[in-house]
Design a protein around this motif. Structure first.
Motif, PDB file in Angstrom:
ATOM      1  N   MET A   1       0.831  -1.198   0.000  1.00  0.00           N
ATOM      2  CA  MET A   1       0.000   0.000   0.000  1.00  0.00           C
ATOM      3  C   MET A   1       0.873   1.259   0.000  1.00  0.00           C
ATOM      4  N   ASP A   2       1.959   1.208   0.765  1.00  0.00           N
ATOM      5  CA  ASP A   2       2.784   2.406   0.927  1.00  0.00           C
ATOM      6  C   ASP A   2       3.541   2.765  -0.337  1.00  0.00           C
ATOM      7  N   ILE A   3       3.928   1.767  -1.126  1.00  0.00           N
ATOM      8  CA  ILE A   3       4.617   2.103  -2.380  1.00  0.00           C
ATOM      9  C   ILE A   3       3.713   3.023  -3.193  1.00  0.00           C
ATOM     10  N   GLY A   4       2.443   2.653  -3.264  1.00  0.00           N
ATOM     11  CA  GLY A   4       1.495   3.494  -3.980  1.00  0.00           C
ATOM     12  C   GLY A   4       1.423   4.889  -3.410  1.00  0.00           C
ATOM     13  N   SER A   5       1.290   4.988  -2.096  1.00  0.00           N
ATOM     14  CA  SER A   5       1.102   6.330  -1.533  1.00  0.00           C
ATOM     15  C   SER A   5       2.382   7.155  -1.633  1.00  0.00           C
ATOM     16  N   VAL A   6       3.544   6.500  -1.608  1.00  0.00           N
ATOM     17  CA  VAL A   6       4.788   7.263  -1.775  1.00  0.00           C
ATOM     18  C   VAL A   6       4.864   7.842  -3.189  1.00  0.00           C
ATOM     19  N   ILE A   7       4.468   7.045  -4.173  1.00  0.00           N
ATOM     20  CA  ILE A   7       4.470   7.551  -5.552  1.00  0.00           C
ATOM     21  C   ILE A   7       3.562   8.780  -5.653  1.00  0.00           C
TER      22      ILE A   7
END
Lengths: 321, 333
Positions: free
Chosen positions: B256-262
């Protein structure tokens, strides 16, 4: 229980204190302060005058002394004087907070009203077309950068179709009164609210769905069904009520993000709110206001965590004090 | 009597056969089965695979470079590349070229090929996503593990630290820090690393909190008593016996965090503090949307990066959702 609450509150104050130290030192460590920004390029300003201005603004002190004096004032409820507005920070916040709060409040209510029913429907029909559609749309909303979504909406609704105003809070020189003024405000706020709601609804909806799924497979729901209760009652009374606590804590956690998100949204739609002023204050080096705004968000976050922790302790006896 | 024995034997045989034929699935296989039952999750996996190929292999295939600027002969309208010997008095930069065979998505405001930059931008955006998540996982798992295992004073201190980092408003802090980068003259090349490190440091609190919560309940389990009684080292107990059991939820958070970091990277680009010129990232390419002329007339410049961000973040979220449902047996209806 009471002891637990008191302990948590005291601890929150300590955390707040640490946060303020961090925020202040980060804000002050930026090279080129407010005085340099304002006087830069003006040949009539001598270094002595700059020095005097720094003394006036309290920027001549080191980070540590500066912090101590900021803290002393803050403890007396005085957040200092905004460099840019030349008014006490508290007053600046008061005069700009209406749009921000209105935006945050309306968006949150809409999010809750939409996310809960949709989440329940999705959970009841897990792995169905309805479920996939709802979840896909909800996640799409959180997968778009807000500035991008806002620009596209503006292109489509404001420039293309001309239904809604592009930016600002009221139509300039229209001098609306009474109800017309309200409609005018509403029109200007529609786009920002759409952006907020679409961008924020996914998290809550998904949470409702997950919790609902968990509850729906619980034994007491099976019992309720076995008793022959109508599905409406099983969902509304037995299942949904048991998901309320996690949902309430989630909603509590959403509040700070609404305000920090305001920095972006208000900037795009040029709404005169707290977030926009905060953005300016970073570029200007208006440290007192920046501190005030950041601390405001920090306090909101801490209150959110505090309430959710206490609620959990109240509801769940297994939580150790 | 004889009949009975015969029957019993037959029964046993049947039972054996039944057991032989039954497919026994490991928990991992069960999770995988549940995961791939979720169609959205499958779509997510497919999107991520395509995106990775596009970004990793794409630049080798593309004939153009990341910062390559194209020129146009003002008289003939013929396009020239940077490397050619050019008579500069006749040349203009080929900006905002329309979609053509040479430029599948046209060129941007600096006369660079949009399609090629999308590949390089994706490399940066995905790298930022992965690196930031790895940093936050390292800090979060370490501190969360310590807090959960030791409890007491250690837990108290670490959890207060978590709250401190939770309460820091992300966007204002990033704005201030990046003006610090500017002040200390950090070149764009190194700025990427600084941004990744800072984002990782600001983001670990959520991981630590979750890991701690998991370990609090895991350490009361019986297998931990067994581990205890063998007298192994504490560090081994935490990082060999407790942390691996929190892996499902850690993988979930990471996805989930990879998405939000992008997403955050793109917001930083919008504020002008993200990945800086001349490097491409999906964020700073999507940022062209704020230019009203481009927004109105050149959808080939602003739409593709936004679409790629949407698809990628969407995919990571789908995968995360699928994993959450798959890991949790209670979700099975």
């Amino acid at each position: 229980m009471r002891q637990y609450i008191i302990k948590r509150v005291v601890v929150s104050f300590i955390v707040l204190f640490l946060v303020s130290i961090l925020l202040y030192s980060i804000a002050r460590s930026v090279p080129g302060d407010y005085v340099a920004n304002v006087t830069g390029g003006n040949p009539n300003i001598t270094p002595e005058m700059q020095q005097r201005m720094r003394e006036l603004y309290g920027l001549d002190k080191g980070i540590f002394e500066g912090y101590v004096s900021w803290l002393k004032d803050a403890l007396h409820g005085d957040l200092g004087t905004s460099f840019k507005y030349q008014k006490p920070v508290v007053e600046v916040i008061k005069s700009y907070m209406a749009p921000t709060f209105a935006l945050a409040f309306i968006s949150m209510v809409l999010e809750i009203l939409l996310a809960i029913p949709l989440g329940i429907i999705a959970a009841r029909k897990q792995y169905s077309m309805t479920d996939y559609t709802i979840v896909a749309i909800a996640i799409m909303g959180i997968s778009l950068p807000s500035f991008f979504f806002a620009s596209v909406l503006r292109r489509w609704l404001s420039i293309g179709l001309g239904i809604l105003p592009i930016s600002g809070m009221v139509t300039a020189r229209a001098n609306y009164q009474g109800f017309d003024l309200f409609i005018d405000y509403a029109k200007h706020f529609t786009l920002p609210i759409i952006v907020f709601v679409i961008n924020g609804i996914g998290g809550l909806l998904r949470y409702v769905r997950t919790n609902m799924l968990e509850v729906l497979s619980a034994d007491y729901v099976r019992t309720a069904r076995a008793k022959g209760l109508p599905e409406r009652k099983v969902i509304g009374k037995h299942a949904f009520r048991n998901t309320l606590i996690p949902i309430v804590t989630m909603v509590g956690g959403m509040i700070p993000s609404l305000f920090s998100g305001a920095v972006i949204t208000e900037g795009i739609f040029s709404l005169e709110g707290l977030g926009r002023v905060a953005l300016d204050s970073v570029y200007n080096g208006d440290i007192p206001y920046l501190m005030g705004f950041n601390m405001f968000i920090a306090v909101l976050t801490l209150i959110g965590t505090l309430i959710s922790d206490i609620l959990y302790a109240v509801v769940d006896p297994r939580v150790r004090y | 009597m004889e009949d009975n024995k015969e029957l019993l034997k037959k029964n046993l045989q049947e039972q054996d056969e039944f057991e032989k034929n039954q497919v026994i699935m490991t928990p991992g296989q069960l999770v995988a089965k549940r995961f791939f039952r979720n169609k959205l999750a499958c779509v997510g996996v497919a999107i991520i695979i395509v995106m990775s190929l596009f970004c990793i292999i794409g630049p080798f295939i593309s004939p153009y470079g990341e910062y390559e600027i194209f020129y146009k002969d003002m008289n003939t309208g013929v396009e020239h590349r940077m490397q050619e010997e050019l008579d500069m008095s006749q040349m203009g930069i080929n900006v905002k070229a329309p979609i053509s065979e040479a430029h599948w998505l046209g060129t941007d405001t600096d006369g660079r090929d949009v399609f090629t930059r999308l590949m390089y931008g994706g490399r940066i955006s995905l790298t930022v996503g992965f690196v930031v998540v790895i940093i936050e996982l390292i800090i979060g798992i370490f501190l969360g593990g310590l807090a959960g295992y030791y409890g007491g004073a250690v837990d108290m201190v670490i959890m207060r630290l978590v709250e401190v980092f939770y309460s820091l408003p992300f966007i204002p802090i990033m704005l201030i820090l990046s003006s610090l980068f500017v002040g200390y003259n950090i070149s764009p090349q190194y700025k990427i690393y600084f941004i990744m490190i800072v984002m990782g440091i600001l983001d670990w609190a959520g991981v630590a909190r979750t890991v701690r919560g998991q370990i609090l309940s895991l350490r009361e389990m019986e297998y931990m008593q067994a581990a205890e009684s063998t007298g192994i080292k504490t560090s081994r107990k935490i990082f060999k016996h407790l942390v691996p059991n929190t892996m499902p939820i850690i993988i979930l958070i990471a996805t989930m965090d990879i998405g939000s970091v992008i997403l955050y990277e793109s917001v930083l680009s919008y504020l002008g503090v993200g990945i800086a010129w001349p490097y491409a990232s999906w964020g700073n390419m999507a940022n062209t949307v704020t230019d009203s002329i481009i927004l109105k007339n050149y959808p080939n410049i602003w739409a593709p990066p936004g679409l790629l961000i949407l698809l990628t973040v969407l995919a990571f979220n789908f995968i995360g959702d699928g994993m959450r449902d798959a890991f949790d047996p209670r979700m099975k209806r």
